[in-house]
Design a protein around this motif. Sequence first.
Motif, PDB file in Angstrom:
ATOM      1  N   SER A  61       0.859  -1.183   0.000  1.00 17.84           N
ATOM      2  CA  SER A  61       0.000   0.000   0.000  1.00 17.84           C
ATOM      3  C   SER A  61       0.890   1.226   0.000  1.00 17.84           C
ATOM      4  CB  SER A  61      -0.924   0.019   1.220  1.00 17.84           C
ATOM      5  OG  SER A  61      -0.178   0.096   2.415  1.00 17.84           O
ATOM      6  N   ILE A  62       0.406   2.295  -0.599  1.00 17.99           N
ATOM      7  CA  ILE A  62       1.194   3.526  -0.687  1.00 17.99           C
ATOM      8  C   ILE A  62       0.301   4.702  -0.317  1.00 17.99           C
ATOM      9  CG2 ILE A  62       0.718   3.655  -3.178  1.00 17.99           C
ATOM     10  CD1 ILE A  62       3.381   5.175  -3.484  1.00 17.99           C
ATOM     11  N   ALA A  63       0.851   5.643   0.415  1.00 15.40           N
ATOM     12  CA  ALA A  63       0.119   6.861   0.778  1.00 15.40           C
ATOM     13  C   ALA A  63       1.071   8.042   0.666  1.00 15.40           C
ATOM     14  CB  ALA A  63      -0.434   6.762   2.202  1.00 15.40           C
ATOM     15  N   MET A  64       0.651   9.069  -0.039  1.00 11.11           N
ATOM     16  CA  MET A  64       1.469  10.264  -0.202  1.00 11.11           C
ATOM     17  C   MET A  64       0.788  11.439   0.493  1.00 11.11           C
ATOM     18  SD  MET A  64       3.973   9.023  -1.916  1.00 11.11           S
ATOM     19  CE  MET A  64       4.909  10.496  -2.343  1.00 11.11           C
ATOM     20  N   ALA A  65       1.587  12.343   1.039  1.00 10.84           N
ATOM     21  CA  ALA A  65       1.051  13.531   1.692  1.00 10.84           C
ATOM     22  C   ALA A  65       0.261  14.365   0.690  1.00 10.84           C
ATOM     23  CB  ALA A  65       2.177  14.364   2.293  1.00 10.84           C
ATOM     24  N   ARG A  66      -0.790  15.006   1.178  1.00 11.98           N
ATOM     25  CA  ARG A  66      -1.675  15.787   0.314  1.00 11.98           C
ATOM     26  C   ARG A  66      -0.916  16.839  -0.489  1.00 11.98           C
ATOM     27  NH1 ARG A  66      -4.933  17.687   4.211  1.00 11.98           N
ATOM     28  NH2 ARG A  66      -3.555  19.462   4.534  1.00 11.98           N
ATOM     29  N   ASN A  67       0.088  17.467   0.131  1.00 10.86           N
ATOM     30  CA  ASN A  67       0.756  18.596  -0.521  1.00 10.86           C
ATOM     31  C   ASN A  67       1.675  18.196  -1.668  1.00 10.86           C
ATOM     32  OD1 ASN A  67       2.271  17.655   1.965  1.00 10.86           O
ATOM     33  ND2 ASN A  67       3.871  18.880   0.995  1.00 10.86           N
ATOM     34  N   VAL A  68       1.987  16.892  -1.830  1.00 11.27           N
ATOM     35  CA  VAL A  68       2.876  16.494  -2.926  1.00 11.27           C
ATOM     36  C   VAL A  68       2.144  15.724  -4.015  1.00 11.27           C
ATOM     37  CG1 VAL A  68       4.885  16.434  -1.396  1.00 11.27           C
ATOM     38  CG2 VAL A  68       3.598  14.327  -1.810  1.00 11.27           C
ATOM     39  N   ARG A  69       0.843  15.508  -3.837  1.00  7.81           N
ATOM     40  CA  ARG A  69       0.107  14.784  -4.867  1.00  7.81           C
ATOM     41  C   ARG A  69       0.073  15.602  -6.153  1.00  7.81           C
ATOM     42  NH1 ARG A  69      -4.816  13.311  -0.815  1.00  7.81           N
ATOM     43  NH2 ARG A  69      -3.619  11.913   0.555  1.00  7.81           N
ATOM     44  N   GLY A  70       0.165  14.896  -7.253  1.00  8.76           N
ATOM     45  CA  GLY A  70       0.154  15.561  -8.552  1.00  8.76           C
ATOM     46  C   GLY A  70       1.529  15.925  -9.064  1.00  8.76           C
TER      47      GLY A  70
END
Length: 504
Positions: free
Chosen positions: A427-436
């Motif tokens: 599973s992978i989760a990225m911080a909201r501020n680096v998405r995109g």
Amino acid sequence: MLIVFRADADPATGGGHVMRCLTLATEMQQRGADVLFVCAPGTADTVPALTHCGIRWLEADQHDWNTDLADGGLAGTRIDLIVIDSYRLGEAFERSLRRHGCPILVIDDAPVRPHDCDLLVDTTLGRNADDYAGLIPQHCRVIAGSPYALLRSAFGELRAVSLARRRATFEPASIYVSLGLTDVGGQTADIARYLANAGTYSRIIVVIGPTASSLDEVVALGEESTRVQVHVDPPEIAELMANADIAIGTPGTSSWERCCLGLPSIQLVVADNQRENARALEQAGAARIVPPGCDVPDTIARILAELARQPDELARMSRQAAKVCDGAGAQRVGEAIDALVQQERTGQLTLRRATADDARRLWFWRNDPGARAMSGDSRAVPWDAHSKWFNNRIADANTLIFIIQAEGRPCGNVRFHIELTGTAGVSIAMARNVRGRGYGATALVLACQEAFGRGFCERIEARVKRENLASQKIFLKAGFVLAGQEAEFLVYQLSLRAASEGNN
């Protein structure tokens, strides 16, 4: 990145300074920063959330700082930003902190005193940068106005639901009463008693702090009347507000919370610094203000009676309040901090094993609304449950957790867990501020290479929701292939052999 917050709370000034700093600290933790608070003695008694939130804090000394930051246990630790939120600590104190060689951010709400800072935040409705002309250094950036109000994420998450229930005209049945955690002025009990005796409202929700001088009287009132529900420093304040029809409060920090949820309010000024905000909210049509020097319960009863005769007016006040603040202020201030502290971004990603210190980071990333929506279980995970789970996982030989870092700053995690012999779920989760930014696929490739290189597994498998197109693209870009389909999920796999061939 280490951010040090300097803010105090006491029964006289209330807990607003510390609460808005805790909100900003949480936003910056979500962005991968480490945070530390320095507070005057007694602050945690006034704001229990300071202790319960798990953020490290130090007690301020006679110089309003802490020796550990200069020559104690934290000596040599680089501080990347200092945030000051205090009416008492001003330009001279701010100048003394220049010895740490880092930018200084000041949170204020009255342009009447000078500051030595690099970024100033004032969330007062109608405030603009020109109001601070001559009070700050020329290079200082000012971000001002209610769009920058520092609200906890729960308010933004409940905004749509709260506004939807207020769109139609209605007869108010529940009233929310809170004059701040410390109940400055001690009027909460009198107001709640008057409302209970009037019998107009079926539910009177009273929120108060554990150090308020009127606490015992308020609690006793709740025991006497079934209409009165007393909540002492509750964690679910946003939910309580969202389910109320009208509020009685103060024009301080909590006014932005009410506006975000479109909650019409009657407001009492309990401190001189609130007067300007009260006028602005009244002019915006978001609140009615109780005039100073009047009989407070009687005046509140009169205003409530007027609103009861004009149900359309409550709906109008709700719409006007919602225009003041949308709940995304902390994210906007977080972006400004990143722009101030991180001048250059190379986009270079690195990998490291997760440690016990990363527990809260993973909790924030897991509970982000966007991440929850695409998770197999979309419910928010309580901190206690997450902490227990995380401690078990990092001690488990069948689990491997990596922290993804951009320019050395945590921005996400990749977790592997052996589910079958030789096969690990991922599973992978990225911080909201680096998405995109395209980090996801690169992070996944780095983590999979490391898992294979450690001999942790021979195959990696991911189950992705059918509607989660972004994650599907990430896994395909990282070399995974579609291996199966389930009712709600698509199954992607990557083998050690395929990964090795892809690298050659």
